[in-house]
Structure formats: structure tokens, C-alpha cells
Write an enzyme that holds these catalytic residues in place. Structure first.
Site, PDB file in Angstrom:
ATOM      1  N   CYS A 152      65.424   0.254 -39.796  1.00 25.22           N
ATOM      2  CA  CYS A 152      65.671   0.780 -38.460  1.00 25.22           C
ATOM      3  C   CYS A 152      64.330   1.093 -37.809  1.00 25.22           C
ATOM      4  O   CYS A 152      63.280   0.904 -38.420  1.00 25.22           O
ATOM      5  CB  CYS A 152      66.537   2.032 -38.561  1.00 25.22           C
ATOM      6  SG  CYS A 152      67.364   2.460 -37.023  1.00 25.22           S
TER       7      CYS A 152
ATOM      8  N   CYS B  60      69.422  -1.595 -36.187  1.00 27.67           N
ATOM      9  CA  CYS B  60      69.231  -1.334 -34.759  1.00 27.67           C
ATOM     10  C   CYS B  60      68.552  -2.546 -34.140  1.00 27.67           C
ATOM     11  O   CYS B  60      67.869  -3.308 -34.831  1.00 27.67           O
ATOM     12  CB  CYS B  60      68.440  -0.053 -34.515  1.00 27.67           C
ATOM     13  SG  CYS B  60      66.689  -0.143 -34.914  1.00 27.67           S
TER      14      CYS B  60
ATOM     15  N   CYS C  82      61.252  -7.004 -36.986  1.00 25.85           N
ATOM     16  CA  CYS C  82      61.329  -7.069 -38.443  1.00 25.85           C
ATOM     17  C   CYS C  82      60.250  -8.002 -38.978  1.00 25.85           C
ATOM     18  O   CYS C  82      60.138  -9.150 -38.545  1.00 25.85           O
ATOM     19  CB  CYS C  82      62.698  -7.586 -38.872  1.00 25.85           C
ATOM     20  SG  CYS C  82      62.901  -7.676 -40.661  1.00 25.85           S
TER      21      CYS C  82
END
Length: 148
Positions: free
Chosen positions: A12, A84, A91
Site C-alpha cells: 500500500c 491501493c 509498485c
């Protein structure tokens, strides 16, 4: 027969709430299948309301700490779940064979900003907590489903 547990990372933005709840649920419900981690693209500290609502559900995450994803890049992660939209966008690439899937949950602190009472705040956190629990129950099958 390979009995080594698969390693799953819940990612997240700040590793303070949603990814922490997901880690707690996965350890509680699927600890026999997975070695579980959570991290953030930033580290915002552990959210005390998330700790409280998880404790209400019988899952203690009070000993968790907010971690940066860079601390876990060498853990041999098998699955990454971004919880999220921001984390999905930023990422990092994981070394090896990590399969990344995205399953976004609403952000309780953001939703609770305009809450009129403590009970309303708690109900927001509880709803997201339960949505995360329901998702974790679908593991590992959710990793095999096609994702956009």
C-alpha cells in the site's frame, strides 16, 4: 514434495492501515499456506484505529511496524497484492517470479475525515476490514484468476 510456504506481500502507499490489516488477516486465516509480509512505498506508521478494529475481530496487529517495500525486495516474494491504486501505479519490479495482482480497497483514514462521530469512524474502518478479510479468504485462488 515442496512444503515451503509461498511468500505474499500486501503493498500500500504508507503501510499504515489497509496493507497492515491484510497482513493480519492473511496470517490469521492463511498462515498455514503463506509467509506473509506487508509494506508501503512510504512508511507512515501503524494506524491505531486499524489496530483497534482488527483487535475487535480477534486479530492482533499491535506488534506490526510500518515498513518500506525496499526492505523486502530480497525476500523471494511469490505474490504481491497492491491494495491501493497509488501502490499499483508505483509498485517496484520484484526480482524473480513475483506475480503482482491489484485489489484496491477504499482508504479508511480518507473516508473518515468527514465523519461526525467516533462510531462513524469505527464503522468505516470495520467495513474496509471486513472487505479485506473477505478478499483474503479467496486466497490462493485469487492469484489464478485473470486480472486487468
Amino acid at each position: 514434495m515442496n512444503t515451503e510456504k509461498k511468500k505474499i506481500l500486501f503493498l500500500c502507499t504508507g503501510n499504515s492501515c489497509r496493507s497492515q490489516m491484510a497482513e493480519g488477516w492473511a496470517r490469521h486465516l492463511k498462515g498455514d499456506l503463506f509467509e506473509v509480509f506487508s509494506a508501503g512505498v512510504e512508511a507512515h506508521g501503524l494506524n491505531p484505529i486499524a489496530v483497534r478494529v482488527m483487535a475487535e475481530a480477534g486479530v492482533d496487529i499491535s506488534n506490526h511496524r510500518s515498513k518500506l517495500v525496499t526492505e523486502l525486495l530480497d525476500k523471494g516474494i511469490d505474490y504481491v497484492v497492491t491494495v491501493c491504486d497509488h501502490a499499483a501505479e508505483v509498485c517496484p519490479r520484484f526480482p524473480g517470479k513475483a506475480k503482482v495482482i491489484h485489489h484496491s480497497f477504499q482508504d479508511p483514514p480518507a473516508l473518515a475525515k468527514n465523519a461526525k462521530s467516533e462510531e462513524e469512524v469505527l464503522n468505516i474502518y470495520r467495513r474496509v476490514r471486513d472487505e479485506i478479510r473477505d478478499f483474503v479468504k479467496t486466497l490462493p485462488e485469487a492469484f489464478e484468476e485473470p486480472h486487468l
